[in-house]
Design an enzyme around this catalytic site. Structure first.
Site, PDB file in Angstrom:
ATOM      1  N   HIS A   8      69.436  30.986 -34.926  1.00 14.73           N
ATOM      2  CA  HIS A   8      69.068  31.579 -33.635  1.00 14.73           C
ATOM      3  C   HIS A   8      67.637  32.089 -33.666  1.00 14.73           C
ATOM      4  O   HIS A   8      67.001  32.153 -34.721  1.00 14.73           O
ATOM      5  CB  HIS A   8      70.016  32.742 -33.283  1.00 14.73           C
ATOM      6  CG  HIS A   8      69.879  33.914 -34.208  1.00 14.73           C
ATOM      7  ND1 HIS A   8      70.386  33.919 -35.489  1.00 14.73           N
ATOM      8  CD2 HIS A   8      69.282  35.120 -34.040  1.00 14.73           C
ATOM      9  CE1 HIS A   8      70.114  35.065 -36.072  1.00 14.73           C
ATOM     10  NE2 HIS A   8      69.428  35.818 -35.218  1.00 14.73           N
TER      11      HIS A   8
ATOM     12  N   ASP B  35      65.567  35.550 -32.186  1.00 12.19           N
ATOM     13  CA  ASP B  35      66.001  36.875 -31.738  1.00 12.19           C
ATOM     14  C   ASP B  35      65.725  37.144 -30.253  1.00 12.19           C
ATOM     15  O   ASP B  35      64.613  36.933 -29.773  1.00 12.19           O
ATOM     16  CB  ASP B  35      65.326  37.963 -32.592  1.00 12.19           C
ATOM     17  CG  ASP B  35      65.901  37.978 -33.998  1.00 12.19           C
ATOM     18  OD1 ASP B  35      67.104  37.652 -34.156  1.00 12.19           O
ATOM     19  OD2 ASP B  35      65.157  38.292 -34.937  1.00 12.19           O
TER      20      ASP B  35
ATOM     21  N   HIS C 225      66.204  31.427 -37.401  1.00 15.70           N
ATOM     22  CA  HIS C 225      66.615  31.921 -38.717  1.00 15.70           C
ATOM     23  C   HIS C 225      68.136  32.043 -38.770  1.00 15.70           C
ATOM     24  O   HIS C 225      68.815  32.012 -37.729  1.00 15.70           O
ATOM     25  CB  HIS C 225      65.936  33.262 -39.034  1.00 15.70           C
ATOM     26  CG  HIS C 225      66.242  34.342 -38.063  1.00 15.70           C
ATOM     27  ND1 HIS C 225      65.663  34.409 -36.817  1.00 15.70           N
ATOM     28  CD2 HIS C 225      67.088  35.409 -38.137  1.00 15.70           C
ATOM     29  CE1 HIS C 225      66.132  35.449 -36.177  1.00 15.70           C
ATOM     30  NE2 HIS C 225      67.001  36.084 -36.943  1.00 15.70           N
TER      31      HIS C 225
ATOM     32  N   ARG D 141      65.794  46.638 -39.268  1.00 15.31           N
ATOM     33  CA  ARG D 141      65.143  45.625 -38.425  1.00 15.31           C
ATOM     34  C   ARG D 141      64.364  46.257 -37.278  1.00 15.31           C
ATOM     35  O   ARG D 141      64.847  47.189 -36.628  1.00 15.31           O
ATOM     36  CB  ARG D 141      66.202  44.670 -37.859  1.00 15.31           C
ATOM     37  CG  ARG D 141      65.588  43.442 -37.216  1.00 15.31           C
ATOM     38  CD  ARG D 141      66.641  42.495 -36.700  1.00 15.31           C
ATOM     39  NE  ARG D 141      66.864  42.702 -35.282  1.00 15.31           N
ATOM     40  CZ  ARG D 141      67.370  41.798 -34.458  1.00 15.31           C
ATOM     41  NH1 ARG D 141      67.737  40.614 -34.926  1.00 15.31           N
ATOM     42  NH2 ARG D 141      67.547  42.060 -33.188  1.00 15.31           N
TER      43      ARG D 141
HETATM   44  C1  SIN Z   1      68.860  38.791 -37.975  1.00 15.41           C
HETATM   45  O1  SIN Z   1      69.368  37.809 -37.448  1.00 15.41           O
HETATM   46  O2  SIN Z   1      67.968  39.418 -37.431  1.00 15.41           O
HETATM   47  C2  SIN Z   1      69.347  39.242 -39.341  1.00 15.41           C
HETATM   48  C3  SIN Z   1      68.845  38.355 -40.415  1.00 15.41           C
HETATM   49  C4  SIN Z   1      69.342  38.783 -41.772  1.00 15.41           C
HETATM   50  O3  SIN Z   1      70.062  39.783 -41.881  1.00 15.41           O
HETATM   51  O4  SIN Z   1      68.998  38.112 -42.735  1.00 15.41           O
END
Ligand code: SIN
Length: 275
Positions: free
Chosen positions: A94, A96, A251, A266
């Site tokens: 996806h 973000d 990612h 995050r």
């Molecule tokens: C995310 O999708 O922002 C999380 C990625 C992760 O935890 O590696």
């Protein structure tokens, strides 16, 4: 700067993010980020405040709409998977917050606790995936818009309503059900390069098409865009920080560490309306 694969990613060495990064150094980091799409910093020791301050060098901060932030840190969320939970956050390809009118530009993820093995994050270059398509497919996709929505993930019957989910999600039904059309081929506002902008968990269908008509191509494109040649894989250590460009990267957080705990912080940076 040490590139991490042929398609994208580079590790930055010799920078301490807890100290002030001067403007000239930040300029270099920013240009490297545009070139490599995702940068990795090792062995950092940063507080949520320092993380938010570094993120703010990339642009205005934007809070995640479906989770309460850390107390006292409105732009930092905790992404935690406990040993007993099965489900992880971000466990599918996806980009973000692509379901917003203005999808976020950058994400910064900082590792506080990592499993002894597993829990890596995969990244894929949407620029490389677009450029490797045939001219005919590039032309076809160039005329398409896709309907983005958080509904399949955060809506009333969405994936994250799963009781096993380790993190408390805020129910924001209005935002979850909103729909915005974005171009499937997006021009990067900083580099002018074209890339795929497609995020299967958050794409309902192509504009002016039925779901059943769109699905096969969305599925094919999703698989194409994340072919191994367009990816890199990051092995986290405590103190690692990654910053990726959601305008040209997808990612995937791997969920391969049953019985172990992983905790990340995050922060996200606001973006523009894609064109
Ligand atoms: C995310 O999708 O922002 C999380 C990625 C992760 O935890 O590696």
């Amino acid at each position: 700067m040490e590139p991490s694969s042929g398609a994208l990613g580079a590790e930055v060495v010799g920078i301490d993010l807890a100290k002030d990064v001067d403007d000239a150094t930040f300029e270099e980091i920013y240009h490297a980020w545009l070139d490599h799409h995702v940068l990795f910093f090792r062995d950092q020791g940063i507080t949520p405040e320092e993380q938010a301050a570094f993120a703010a060098r990339f642009g205005e901060l934007e809070a995640y709409p479906f989770m309460e932030p850390m107390s006292g840190h409105p732009h930092v969320i905790r992404i935690v998977k406990e040993p007993e939970t099965k489900f992880n956050f971000g466990g599918g390809w996806h980009s973000d917050m692509s379901y917003q009118e203005r999808p976020v530009k950058a994400t910064l993820l900082y590792a506080l606790e990592v499993p002894a093995r597993g829990g890596d994050t995969l990244f894929a270059s949407m620029t490389a995936a677009y450029e490797a398509l045939s001219p005919g497919m590039q032309t076809l996709l160039g005329g398409l818009g896709a309907v983005f929505t958080a509904s399949k993930v955060h809506g009333a019957a969405g994936l994250y309503k799963n009781a096993d989910h380790p993190m408390t999600m805020k129910g924001d039904t209005v935002r979850a059900e909103a729909r915005f059309v974005h171009p499937v081929v997006r021009t990067h506002p900083d580099t002018g390069r074209k890339g795929l902008f497609l995020d299967p968990p958050h794409v309902e269908r192509f504009e002016n098409m039925r779901i059943a008509e769109s699905e096969p191509l969305v599925e094919w494109l999703g698989a194409w865009a994340t072919s191994s040649e367009f990816t890199t894989r990051f092995r986290w250590r405590v103190g690692s920080l990654a910053v990726w460009d959601n305008r040209c990267v997808q990612h995937y957080a791997l969920n391969d560490y049953p019985g172990e705990r992983r905790e990340m912080h995050r922060t996200t940076v606001a973006g523009d309306v894609p064109y």
